[in-house]
Design a protein around this motif. Structure first.
Motif, PDB file in Angstrom:
ATOM      1  N   THR A   5      14.875 -12.999 -25.790  1.00 33.60           N
ATOM      2  CA  THR A   5      15.707 -14.396 -25.795  1.00 33.60           C
ATOM      3  C   THR A   5      15.202 -15.607 -26.090  1.00 33.60           C
ATOM      4  N   TRP A   8      13.976 -15.999 -29.323  1.00 33.04           N
ATOM      5  CA  TRP A   8      15.184 -16.589 -30.067  1.00 33.04           C
ATOM      6  C   TRP A   8      15.378 -18.012 -30.019  1.00 33.04           C
ATOM      7  N   LEU A   9      15.375 -18.490 -28.636  1.00 31.44           N
ATOM      8  CA  LEU A   9      15.671 -19.860 -28.178  1.00 31.44           C
ATOM      9  C   LEU A   9      14.516 -20.932 -28.969  1.00 31.44           C
ATOM     10  N   THR A  12      15.857 -20.954 -32.566  1.00 27.40           N
ATOM     11  CA  THR A  12      17.213 -21.505 -32.796  1.00 27.40           C
ATOM     12  C   THR A  12      17.276 -22.911 -32.307  1.00 27.40           C
ATOM     13  N   TYR A  22      24.279 -23.156 -27.393  1.00 25.01           N
ATOM     14  CA  TYR A  22      25.090 -22.481 -26.451  1.00 25.01           C
ATOM     15  C   TYR A  22      25.949 -21.507 -27.093  1.00 25.01           C
ATOM     16  N   TYR A  25      24.182 -18.765 -28.817  1.00 26.12           N
ATOM     17  CA  TYR A  25      23.728 -17.855 -27.791  1.00 26.12           C
ATOM     18  C   TYR A  25      24.703 -16.810 -27.236  1.00 26.12           C
ATOM     19  N   ILE A  39      20.261 -22.368 -19.587  1.00 25.52           N
ATOM     20  CA  ILE A  39      19.508 -22.304 -20.783  1.00 25.52           C
ATOM     21  C   ILE A  39      18.584 -23.477 -21.038  1.00 25.52           C
TER      22      ILE A  39
END
Length: 196
Positions: A5, A8-9, A12, A22, A25, A39
Motif C-alpha cells: 500500500t 502504491w501511495l 499515486t 483518497y 485509495y 493516509i
C-alpha cells in the motif's frame, strides 16, 4: 499499513489533490477502511508528498482573469447608492456594550476606534479634560456600569499594571483608592532604591 500500500501511495500521490488520492485509495483497497487523515499521516511519515501547496504555478492563468467588474445579474438591485448609509448604521450618541465596557458613538467618519469611545473616559474627560498620555481611567469599584465621577480615577499605566499584577483591585472604591496609594508608594520605593 502494508508495504504494498505504501508503494502504491508513492506512485499515486505525487501531483494529485488529497481528495482524489483518497477516492483512488478506496477504489483500489476497498477492504481497508482508513480515513484520509490516516493516509496523510502515513505519507508524511514515509516522506511522500503530493507537491501541491495551493500556489499558482508559473504561467498558469487564473479562472477569473479578465473578469474585473463582473457581477451576477440582478445583484445591482442591492448595491449601496452614493451617499446612502447602511440601514443598521447607528446615530451619534448611540451606545453599545463591548466586552463589558459601554462605548458611545462620537462621530460618523473614520475607523471604528475613531467613531466609538468608552463612556467612562468621555465622562472623566468632560470633567477633567483629556486623559494624560501614559494614563488610563479605571472604575474604582470595578463596576463598569457605574459612571459616577467619584467612581472614576485616572492613574498612570504603571500603577494600573501593579494593581493588576498584585491583585489589589477591590469592589470597594475606598479600598481601591488606598491600594492605588500603596502601589504608588511601592513604585516610589523601587525607584529610590534603584539609585542606591
Amino acid at each position: 499499513m502494508k508495504q504494498k500500500t505504501i508503494d502504491w501511495l508513492r506512485e499515486t500521490v505525487p501531483g494529485k489533490p488529497w481528495k482524489e488520492v483518497y477516492k483512488l485509495y478506496q477504489e483500489t483497497f476497498p477492504d481497508e477502511l482508513r480515513k484520509l487523515s490516516y493516509i496523510k499521516t502515513v505519507c508524511y511519515k514515509n516522506g511522500i508528498t503530493n507537491g501541491l501547496n495551493g500556489q499558482f504555478k508559473k504561467n498558469r492563468v487564473p479562472w477569473n482573469k479578465g473578469m474585473k467588474g463582473w457581477y451576477a445579474p440582478g445583484s445591482e438591485r442591492t448595491w449601496f447608492q452614493k451617499g446612502q448609509s447602511s440601514p443598521n448604521e447607528r446615530t451619534i450618541g448611540s451606545e453599545y456594550d463591548s466586552a463589558g465596557y459601554l462605548l458611545v458613538k462620537i462621530k460618523n467618519e473614520g475607523s471604528r476606534y475613531d467613531k466609538w469611545r468608552p463612556k467612562h473616559i468621555l465622562v472623566w474627560e468632560k470633567a477633567n479634560g483629556p486623559v494624560p498620555e501614559g494614563h488610563v481611567v479605571i472604575f474604582l469599584d470595578g463596576n463598569h456600569k457605574n459612571f459616577n465621577l467619584d467612581n472614576l480615577a485616572c492613574i498612570p499605566r504603571g500603577i494600573h499594571a501593579i494593581l493588576n499584577r498584585s491583585q489589589l483591585r477591590s469592589d470597594n472604591a475606598d479600598i481601591t483608592k488606598v491600594r492605588i496609594t500603596q502601589a504608588e508608594l511601592k513604585r516610589a520605593i523601587k525607584e529610590a532604591t534603584r539609585h542606591d
